[in-house]
Design a protein around this motif. Structure first.
Motif, PDB file in Angstrom:
ATOM      1  N   ASN A   1       0.820  -1.184   0.050  1.00 40.82           N
ATOM      2  CA  ASN A   1       0.097   0.089   0.087  1.00 40.82           C
ATOM      3  C   ASN A   1       0.852   1.181   0.038  1.00 40.82           C
ATOM      4  N   GLU A   2       2.150   1.349  -0.042  1.00 39.32           N
ATOM      5  CA  GLU A   2       2.949   2.356  -0.087  1.00 39.32           C
ATOM      6  C   GLU A   2       2.662   3.103  -1.403  1.00 39.32           C
TER       7      GLU A   2
ATOM      8  N   PRO B   1       7.920   4.238  -4.058  1.00 44.48           N
ATOM      9  CA  PRO B   1       8.946   3.098  -4.073  1.00 44.48           C
ATOM     10  C   PRO B   1       9.591   3.070  -2.667  1.00 44.48           C
ATOM     11  N   SER B   2       9.682   1.591  -2.184  1.00 47.62           N
ATOM     12  CA  SER B   2      10.456   1.332  -1.000  1.00 47.62           C
ATOM     13  C   SER B   2      11.635   0.972  -1.301  1.00 47.62           C
ATOM     14  N   LYS B   3      12.581   1.038  -0.464  1.00 50.87           N
ATOM     15  CA  LYS B   3      14.040   0.536  -0.473  1.00 50.87           C
ATOM     16  C   LYS B   3      13.997  -0.919  -0.525  1.00 50.87           C
ATOM     17  N   ILE B   4      14.632  -1.651  -1.408  1.00 52.63           N
ATOM     18  CA  ILE B   4      14.589  -3.022  -1.471  1.00 52.63           C
ATOM     19  C   ILE B   4      15.959  -3.669  -0.942  1.00 52.63           C
ATOM     20  N   GLY B   5      16.907  -2.904  -1.294  1.00 57.77           N
ATOM     21  CA  GLY B   5      18.276  -3.236  -0.680  1.00 57.77           C
ATOM     22  C   GLY B   5      19.438  -2.716  -1.476  1.00 57.77           C
ATOM     23  N   SER B   6      20.788  -2.840  -1.107  1.00 54.56           N
ATOM     24  CA  SER B   6      21.716  -2.110  -1.677  1.00 54.56           C
ATOM     25  C   SER B   6      22.979  -3.164  -1.932  1.00 54.56           C
TER      26      SER B   6
ATOM     27  N   MET C   1      11.933   0.345  -5.145  1.00 55.20           N
ATOM     28  CA  MET C   1      10.732   0.213  -5.990  1.00 55.20           C
ATOM     29  C   MET C   1       9.189  -0.190  -5.454  1.00 55.20           C
ATOM     30  N   LYS C   2       8.162   0.053  -5.998  1.00 53.42           N
ATOM     31  CA  LYS C   2       7.197  -0.374  -5.726  1.00 53.42           C
ATOM     32  C   LYS C   2       6.879  -1.790  -5.599  1.00 53.42           C
ATOM     33  N   VAL C   3       6.462  -2.643  -4.331  1.00 54.68           N
ATOM     34  CA  VAL C   3       6.372  -3.931  -4.334  1.00 54.68           C
ATOM     35  C   VAL C   3       4.871  -4.352  -4.903  1.00 54.68           C
ATOM     36  N   LYS C   4       4.709  -5.572  -5.131  1.00 51.76           N
ATOM     37  CA  LYS C   4       3.408  -6.219  -5.439  1.00 51.76           C
ATOM     38  C   LYS C   4       3.372  -7.365  -4.672  1.00 51.76           C
ATOM     39  N   LYS C   5       1.963  -7.912  -4.495  1.00 53.09           N
ATOM     40  CA  LYS C   5       1.926  -9.131  -3.815  1.00 53.09           C
ATOM     41  C   LYS C   5       2.738 -10.261  -3.957  1.00 53.09           C
ATOM     42  N   GLU C   6       2.946 -10.318  -5.380  1.00 50.06           N
ATOM     43  CA  GLU C   6       3.747 -11.590  -6.046  1.00 50.06           C
ATOM     44  C   GLU C   6       5.315 -11.090  -5.544  1.00 50.06           C
ATOM     45  N   ASP C   7       5.639 -10.368  -4.999  1.00 49.42           N
ATOM     46  CA  ASP C   7       7.084  -9.911  -4.608  1.00 49.42           C
ATOM     47  C   ASP C   7       7.485 -10.874  -3.476  1.00 49.42           C
ATOM     48  N   LYS C   8       6.492 -11.227  -2.817  1.00 44.75           N
ATOM     49  CA  LYS C   8       6.777 -11.843  -1.555  1.00 44.75           C
ATOM     50  C   LYS C   8       7.648 -13.248  -1.695  1.00 44.75           C
ATOM     51  N   ASP C   9       7.549 -13.715  -3.173  1.00 42.86           N
ATOM     52  CA  ASP C   9       8.203 -14.835  -3.329  1.00 42.86           C
ATOM     53  C   ASP C   9       9.543 -14.526  -4.229  1.00 42.86           C
ATOM     54  N   ALA C  10       9.460 -13.247  -4.560  1.00 40.40           N
ATOM     55  CA  ALA C  10      10.683 -12.877  -5.630  1.00 40.40           C
ATOM     56  C   ALA C  10      12.104 -13.148  -5.050  1.00 40.40           C
ATOM     57  N   VAL C  11      12.951 -13.435  -6.015  1.00 37.67           N
ATOM     58  CA  VAL C  11      14.580 -13.393  -5.448  1.00 37.67           C
ATOM     59  C   VAL C  11      15.036 -12.225  -6.163  1.00 37.67           C
ATOM     60  N   PHE C  12      15.763 -11.561  -5.492  1.00 36.15           N
ATOM     61  CA  PHE C  12      16.618 -10.220  -5.825  1.00 36.15           C
ATOM     62  C   PHE C  12      17.954 -10.384  -5.837  1.00 36.15           C
TER      63      PHE C  12
ATOM     64  N   GLU D   1      28.125 -12.653  -9.718  1.00 32.36           N
ATOM     65  CA  GLU D   1      26.718 -12.557  -9.168  1.00 32.36           C
ATOM     66  C   GLU D   1      26.590 -12.433  -7.783  1.00 32.36           C
ATOM     67  N   SER D   2      25.785 -11.752  -7.191  1.00 32.73           N
ATOM     68  CA  SER D   2      25.948 -11.656  -5.657  1.00 32.73           C
ATOM     69  C   SER D   2      24.977 -12.576  -5.241  1.00 32.73           C
ATOM     70  N   GLN D   3      24.912 -12.726  -3.888  1.00 34.96           N
ATOM     71  CA  GLN D   3      23.845 -13.654  -3.171  1.00 34.96           C
ATOM     72  C   GLN D   3      22.377 -12.961  -3.440  1.00 34.96           C
ATOM     73  N   HIS D   4      21.654 -14.232  -3.187  1.00 33.83           N
ATOM     74  CA  HIS D   4      20.194 -13.891  -3.641  1.00 33.83           C
ATOM     75  C   HIS D   4      19.365 -13.573  -2.103  1.00 33.83           C
ATOM     76  N   ILE D   5      18.572 -12.706  -2.351  1.00 30.71           N
ATOM     77  CA  ILE D   5      17.885 -12.212  -1.117  1.00 30.71           C
ATOM     78  C   ILE D   5      16.297 -12.102  -1.319  1.00 30.71           C
ATOM     79  N   ASN D   6      15.658 -12.471  -0.295  1.00 32.40           N
ATOM     80  CA  ASN D   6      14.032 -11.905  -0.324  1.00 32.40           C
ATOM     81  C   ASN D   6      13.749 -10.899   0.569  1.00 32.40           C
ATOM     82  N   ILE D   7      12.669 -10.507   0.411  1.00 33.37           N
ATOM     83  CA  ILE D   7      12.247  -9.237   1.055  1.00 33.37           C
ATOM     84  C   ILE D   7      10.681  -9.569   1.501  1.00 33.37           C
ATOM     85  N   THR D   8      10.330  -9.169   2.682  1.00 34.56           N
ATOM     86  CA  THR D   8       8.917  -9.301   3.404  1.00 34.56           C
ATOM     87  C   THR D   8       8.000  -8.381   2.552  1.00 34.56           C
ATOM     88  N   VAL D   9       6.999  -8.879   2.068  1.00 39.19           N
ATOM     89  CA  VAL D   9       6.124  -8.088   1.494  1.00 39.19           C
ATOM     90  C   VAL D   9       4.480  -8.230   2.365  1.00 39.19           C
ATOM     91  N   TYR D  10       4.109  -7.108   3.008  1.00 39.43           N
ATOM     92  CA  TYR D  10       2.834  -7.236   3.458  1.00 39.43           C
ATOM     93  C   TYR D  10       1.790  -6.804   2.532  1.00 39.43           C
TER      94      TYR D  10
END
Length: 736
Positions: free
Chosen positions: A224-225, A228-233, A283-294, A310-319
């Motif tokens: 609902n933000e 765009p929200s910070k995903i990572g660095s 970026m602006k997240v969506k519901k499907e980003d709960k399972d996305a790999v960045f 290639e760096s390590q993969h991360i996940n984010i918590t999407v509400y």
């Protein structure tokens, strides 16, 4: 340009010129030169100088040392030669070839090659190396003349460079290359004639960066933000040239998109000259980003290639807010019955942290812990619709889901008639059993744990006394294990009493007091009376049983007697006779006593009117006394046994009293005959008529004061009786 006879002309710098006359190359130990100004040349007033280059070996090459001498008489000749050169255009030609770039990893050694050609050869060639400063000016770092070469002092390369010349190739060697050496280098070739040429090479230095590090935001991001929200660095350090960072989401590169995806990068130049790059993804997240790999990808350069890390993969918590709420019965599985523990679970397809979940049932609200509600010992009234509501506390949006719960029940079994029923003997017995239930039931009837009927109705066409008893009705629900109820019915059959056992019963006893028991069935419960054959009434204790009554009487007896048990009720009576026979012990009378000195006892049999006792001792020396009465023959044996005898009392067969005297008389006669026979044999033995005796007595031996005769009764009919003498010796067959 070289003249046919070795004459060369080179412009030094206006307005001066130098004219050199050399001999043929095979005799090139002497050259004549003159320097003059152009105006002097025209006025024929100039000075001439000669330089002689002596060739001396140095480092495997021939070098020339100049010798200057005055040749005043050659001026007119030189002027003529100069005019001749101008007439034919015979100038020297110099060419330089170099690579556009040379690539090398930092810390390694770089080699920059300068290929040149000249008609003068190495003898009159000067080689100079320069690098280009940031302001585009040149900085000389190395100079090689025909007679001298050295690196320039106080430069970046003073102590790290050297020059290798091989034929027409001049190689500049730079050791321990660093990123600051990423410069443009110039090679200049000069000859004695006024000709020079130069070439340029770009030295490119590479340094691989460190492995990229990536960090994800620790807090969750709401869909609902608005912005765009910070995903990572992502950060990479110490690379050269500057590395490039690209962000990926599920293997797809992310590019800057207005109000959707923003990638911000910053570059830091370290003190070593290396580059460190940091990139941030929002970026602006969506519901499907709960399972996305960045992850981020770093591209960097090495000599002749481009590499990627290639760096390590991360996940984010999407509400995200739910769009559906589901409630279901977690336990028990299957159908629910009264008394069960009900566990309801409520869940939704959202995961918003600031939310409240409640469950409502019939206007009652229940708290939910870990999405679960528990109710113990549920009843049928606990069935119905349960609604689960999810409320988001930020904007108070609600979403609900519901389910229906059915609680099955089985009430207590009810038998009609209740508790008990009495029917006349021969009449029909009918009873019914029912239990109210939410499911289909099954009914069975049991008597004494034995199945007697199936169905709700118990029916017996013609009741008998055996029909009476306790019946149990069991109602079950076949669909659900454990749902069962039961009830009991006492059935009584009206009729005359029946006494258990035969009508006449024989009782034998040694006691003077006897207990008699009489059990009778019937309904109503019969009354039991005790009487004797002489008309006496006996007092007895009567108790009621499940199917009648029982009475026990105790009285003293002195002789044989008959006792009668009379059971009666409103429908008749029944009598049973007890014949009591007493067995009394009498006084024993001693007939004779014959001691035995030595014998081998096989077995001893004691006979009485009721009991036979067998005693089997071991072989030993015994003394025995026989006692005979009119009723009993008893052999008492006093024995020193090695092992105690084993006595086995057994019940004797019934022997009529008339036969006992006859047997005793036979036994007594047999004993007398044996005694007489023994006396005769002993007399003959003493007279020496048997056993080879001479008839003389050995008076030195002690004479027995009394003859001993023993009669042994054997239990084994195959054994023979052995007659022993006074000394315990076995008699020979011819002496018996």
């Amino acid at each position: 340009m070289t003249c046919a006879e070795g004459l060369s002309l080179q412009r030094v710098s206006a307005p001066f010129c130098i004219i050199c006359l050399s001999t043929l190359r095979r005799h090139s130990s002497l050259s004549l030169c003159t320097v003059f100004q152009e105006d002097q040349f025209l006025s024929d007033s100039f000075h001439t100088h000669t330089r002689t280059h002596a060739h001396t070996p140095q480092r495997g090459h021939l070098q020339h040392r100049p010798i200057v001498m005055a040749l005043p008489d050659t001026a007119p000749l030189l002027v003529g030669l100069l005019l001749l050169f101008h007439a034919f255009g015979a100038w020297a030609i110099v060419e330089v070839n170099m690579e556009d770039k040379v690539e090398v990893m930092a810390g390694e050694t770089a080699q920059i090659t300068c290929m040149f050609t000249t008609d003068e050869g190495l003898g009159g060639t000067t080689i100079q190396w320069f690098y280009v400063l940031p302001n585009k000016e040149r900085q000389r770092i190395y100079n090689k003349e025909p007679m001298h070469e050295a690196a320039e002092q106080n430069t970046l390369f003073t102590h790290r460079i050297s020059l290798n010349v091989n034929g027409t190739a001049a190689v500049l060697v730079i050791r321990d290359v660093g990123v600051r050496d990423n410069l443009e280098f110039i090679c200049v070739i000069k000859t004695l004639t006024p000709e020079e040429a130069e070439g340029r090479t770009q030295l490119q230095v590479f340094k691989s960066p460190t492995f990229p590090t990536i960090e994800a935001v620790e807090t969750g991001i709401s869909v609902n933000e608005k912005d765009p929200s910070k995903i990572g660095s992502c950060r990479v350090k110490n690379g050269y040239p500057k590395p490039n960072i690209t962000w990926y989401r599920n293997n797809m590169p992310l590019r800057n998109t207005p109000r959707e995806v923003v990638v911000t990068s910053s570059t830091t130049i370290e003190s070593s000259g290396l580059f460190s790059v940091q990139s941030e993804l929002t970026m602006k997240v969506k519901k499907e980003d709960k399972d996305a790999v960045f992850y981020c990808e770093v591209i960097y350069f090495v000599p002749g290639a481009t590499k990627m890390t290639e760096s390590q993969h991360i996940n984010i918590t999407v509400y995200y807010l739910p769009t559906e709420v589901t409630i279901w019965v977690e336990s028990p599985k299957g159908k629910i019955k009264e008394g069960d523990t009900l566990e309801l679970r409520c869940d939704n397809n959202g995961n918003y942290p600031s939310s409240i979940t409640t469950i409502k049932h019939q206007n009652s609200e229940y708290s939910v812990e870990n999405k679960t509600m528990v109710r113990t010992n549920v009843k049928r009234l606990d069935g119905g619709v349960y609604e689960c509501t999810f409320e988001e506390t930020d904007n108070f949006e609600e979403i609900s889901g519901s389910t229906k719960v059915s609680v099955n029940y089985l009430e207590s079994a009810v038998i009609t008639p209740k508790d008990s029923i009495a029917v006349m003997e021969g009449e029909e017995l009918k009873a019914s059993c029912n239990a109210l239930s939410s499911l289909q039931t099954s009914t069975t009837w049991f008597k004494n744990e034995k199945l007697v009927s199936k169905g709700n109705t118990l029916s017996v066409k013609s009741a008998t006394l055996e029909t009476a008893g306790m019946y149990k009705c069991v109602v079950t629900v076949p669909e659900m294990e454990g749902m069962k109820t039961s009830s009991t019915l006492q059935v009584n059959v009206k009729g005359s009493p029946q006494i258990l056992g035969p009508d006449v019963q024989e009782v034998e006893t040694y006691e003077t007091t006897v207990n008699l028991t009489c059990s009778a069935t019937g309904f109503p419960a019969p009354t039991i009376m005790w009487t004797t054959s002489d008309g006496k009434n006996l007092n007895a204790l009567q108790t009621e049983t499940e199917d009648g009554a029982q009475s026990v009487v105790t009285f003293k007896i002195t002789s044989n007697v008959k006792v009668f048990c009379n059971a009666s009720n409103d429908f008749g009576s029944k009598v049973v006779e007890f014949n009591i026979k007493t067995i009394l012990n009498t006084t024993l009378t001693t007939i004779t006593s014959m001691p035995t000195i030595s014998t081998t006892t096989r077995s001893t049999t004691t006979i009485s009117s009721d009991t036979v006792v067998h005693t089997t001792p071991t072989t030993t020396t015994t003394t025995s006394t026989n006692t005979i009465t009119d009723d009993t023959v008893i052999q008492n044996t006093s024995t020193n046994y090695v092992n105690d005898p084993v006595q086995t009392p057994t019940k004797s067969p019934n022997i009529k009293k008339e036969s006992k005297g006859f047997v005793i008389a036979i036994i007594i006669i047999a004993i007398f005959l044996l005694a007489i026979l023994g006396s005769v044999l002993y007399f003959l033995y003493k007279k020496g008529r048997i056993c080879g005796r001479s008839g003389k007595q050995d008076f030195s031996k002690r004479k027995s004061s009394k003859d001993n005769i023993v009669v042994e009764m054997k239990s084994d009919n195959t054994e023979e009786a052995i007659l022993l003498g006074v000394n315990g010796e076995k008699q020979q067959p011819n002496d018996q």
